[in-house]
Design an enzyme around this catalytic site. Structure first.
Site, PDB file in Angstrom:
ATOM      1  N   HIS A   1       0.737  -1.113  -0.010  1.00  0.00           N
ATOM      2  CA  HIS A   1      -0.041  -0.101  -0.126  1.00  0.00           C
ATOM      3  C   HIS A   1       1.025   1.120  -0.050  1.00  0.00           C
ATOM      4  CE1 HIS A   1      -3.908  -1.840   0.272  1.00  0.00           C
ATOM      5  NE2 HIS A   1      -3.393  -2.899   1.134  1.00  0.00           N
TER       6      HIS A   1
ATOM      7  N   ASP B   1      -0.480  -5.584   5.529  1.00  0.00           N
ATOM      8  CA  ASP B   1      -1.507  -6.409   4.601  1.00  0.00           C
ATOM      9  C   ASP B   1      -1.326  -6.343   3.125  1.00  0.00           C
ATOM     10  OD1 ASP B   1      -2.261  -3.627   5.041  1.00  0.00           O
ATOM     11  OD2 ASP B   1      -4.000  -4.139   4.220  1.00  0.00           O
ATOM     12  N   GLU B   2      -2.040  -7.240   2.479  1.00  0.00           N
ATOM     13  CA  GLU B   2      -1.962  -7.154   1.135  1.00  0.00           C
ATOM     14  C   GLU B   2      -0.788  -6.783   0.137  1.00  0.00           C
ATOM     15  OE1 GLU B   2      -6.842  -6.375   0.874  1.00  0.00           O
ATOM     16  OE2 GLU B   2      -5.339  -4.656   0.977  1.00  0.00           O
ATOM     17  N   VAL B   3       0.366  -7.503   0.645  1.00  0.00           N
ATOM     18  CA  VAL B   3       1.522  -7.068  -0.359  1.00  0.00           C
ATOM     19  C   VAL B   3       1.479  -7.801  -1.327  1.00  0.00           C
ATOM     20  CG1 VAL B   3       4.081  -7.142  -0.155  1.00  0.00           C
ATOM     21  CG2 VAL B   3       2.890  -6.403   1.979  1.00  0.00           C
TER      22      VAL B   3
END
Length: 546
Positions: A277, A340-342
């Protein structure tokens, strides 16, 4: 015979009087119970017979170190009575007392509230407890008290309340990265949190779509990273809003908000996303990129491609420089790094990342993330703070279908980290606490406020239990509490944000505060009618369905 008849008459008369008195007492007790409606529901409430008359000549008596609480109470009473109450040394009227001996029984946030003939008495071991006692007292007042002048004294029923929270972490998260909200909106949220005894404001300040915090060493983060050209109109849509979006908080504004939060006994936890992000930061400084490509602040939402090039020591130094300014600003003990969400593909395709992994003996990109996360955790520890991140920081890929994972990290997360659970099999919580980690449970199916009321109705929010079913009791203390998350991708306005947050925020407040045995959704819904009336007076928009 006449004497006997007279005796029987008197006996019957006394019996009638006794029955009448009992009925009157019962009726008054019921009235008192009807009047004492507080969210979150206190630990215990007992009712007396009678009421205290609160008028505009009431005095305040307070222990030392309660100046903030006296100011809050004075301002509250002045709103209704249009008259500033006097301070008195006599223990009558409204009496605020610190008693350290209560800490063993009620902790640092508990309190007692007693309404009796001589006055209203709020006692706690700390100023925080007294403040929460005042929030309960506030709900004993008429719902229009703060908005209309009271023409006569108020009758407050005799009551004894003993109260303390179930969990120490009772949080609300506001995402201002996707859609920026100014400082007055944040202050209004803090006001509502305080009324509901929520003590942690989780502030999501950076993401792909906007960098919202001034970092003086890197001014382009806000000069460029806080502005995007347009905004995706709806999920998976090519349509755009058709206008730019921008905004950020100066460090001066952040200090103002932090001081305001402190007066409400709310700790602010900043979230600075890393290593994913990261698009807004990369747009400002392209050398941060894993892909080696210039980026623009994203106008679309979702899991994006690029991330910080954490194999480069200069990038890690950039991030610790940012954290230095964040740590110097925020007095709380916790710094949230997201995590998160790498997207791992840029690291898989990067010679720099692959060489770094080989040199460090890191077998997978997940290991690389945990290695980096530990670097950051150790750095935050060295500054006297503690790192927190979404549960990907433990090294489990939670984004495969059906919760299955294709890889597990061999690297072990630093022991001091707080794991913020949001997605995956609940057994991951069991594994985390068994390994010694503190956990905040924000399971997205139960706590995400951007979800519709059809998906997460008020009843489901209220029913959420942060302690997973079947968790061994020895680990219950490792569940610090819960947070409710207001992600703002598709929530562009204050009005739309408020409708998603309210009334569910009150449900999450009771989840965090009220003991399980005291929860009752029917009672909660009835009391919510009073809270909704307050919100109407405050101009807060709320969802009024089920």
């Amino acid at each position: 015979m006449k004497l006997l008849t007279a005796f029987n008459y008197k006996k019957s008369h006394l019996l009638i009087l006794l029955l009448f008195s009992l009925l009157l007492f019962h009726k008054q007790a019921l009235i008192a119970q009807d009047q004492v409606q507080i969210i979150p529901q206190p630990s215990s409430i007992s009712y007396g017979n009678g009421s205290y008359e609160l008028g505009d000549k009431v005095n305040i008596q307070a222990s030392e170190d309660l100046e903030n609480e006296v100011q809050f109470l004075s301002a509250l009473l002045e709103k209704g009575f249009t008259k500033t109450p006097k301070l008195s040394k006599k223990k009558k009227g409204i009496v605020l007392t610190l008693d350290k001996a209560l800490k063993n029984e009620l902790g640092e946030e508990g309190y007692t509230l007693s309404v009796k003939k001589k006055g209203i008495f709020i006692t706690a071991s700390t100023a925080t407890g007294v403040f929460y006692g005042l929030q309960s007292f506030r709900q004993l007042l008429p719902v229009d008290f703060e908005f209309h002048k009271q023409e006569k004294a108020i009758e407050i029923p005799f009551v004894e309340i003993t109260d303390k929270p179930r969990f120490p972490w009772r949080a609300f998260m506001l995402d201002v990265s996707r859609h920026f909200q100014g400082k007055e909106v944040v202050k209004n949220i803090l006001d509502q949190m305080a009324m509901l005894k929520m003590n942690t404001f989780h502030w999501h300040l950076t993401d792909d779509q906007g960098w919202r915090i001034e970092i003086k060493k890197y001014p382009r983060l806000t000069e460029i990273g806080s502005k995007r050209k347009d905004t995706q109109l709806s999920r998976k849509s090519e349509e755009r809003v058709g206008k730019p979006h921008e905004g950020f908080y100066t460090q001066s504004e952040i200090k103002e908000i932090l001081a305001y939060a402190e007066s409400k006994h709310i700790t602010v936890v900043p979230e600075i996303e890393m290593p994913g992000h990261a698009t807004a930061a990369i747009a400002a400084y392209s050398w941060l990129s894993s892909m080696g490509l210039p980026q623009e602040v994203s106008v679309t939402f979702g899991k994006l491609d690029d991330s910080f090039n954490i194999a480069d020591p200069e990038v890690v130094s950039f991030l610790t420089d940012v954290l230095d300014e964040v740590i110097n600003l925020f007095p709380g003990q916790v710094i949230h790094i997201g995590g998160d969400e790498v997207n791992f593909k840029p690291w898989e395709d990067s010679k720099i990342a692959q060489n770094f992994m080989q040199k460090k003996g890191l077998e997978t990109p997940i290991d690389l993330q945990v290695y980096f996360t530990n670097q950051i955790s150790n750095y935050i520890d060295s500054r006297g703070k503690r790192m927190m991140g979404w549960n990907e920081i433990m090294g489990t890929d939670i984004h495969e279908d059906n919760g299955e994972t294709k890889a597990e990290a061999k690297q072990k997360l630093a022991n001091s980290a707080i794991v913020h659970f949001w997605k995956g099999d609940l057994k991951l919580i069991n594994e985390a606490v068994a390994e010694g980690y503190d956990v905040v449970n924000s399971n997205h199916w139960d706590t995400y406020l951007d979800y519709t009321y059809e998906r997460t109705p008020l009843s489901k929010s209220y029913a959420f239990n942060p302690i997973p079913e079947g968790l061994n009791e020895e680990y219950h203390s490792k569940i610090l509490g819960t947070g409710a998350q207001m992600w703002s991708e598709w929530i562009p306005t204050v009005a739309s944000m408020q409708q998603q947050v309210f009334p569910r925020l009150a449900a999450y407040a009771e989840v965090g505060w009220t003991a399980l045995e005291n929860k009752d959704f029917q009672r909660f819904e009835e009391t919510m009618q009073l809270i909704k009336q307050r919100w109407e007076f405050m101009g807060i928009r709320f969802y009024n369905g089920n």
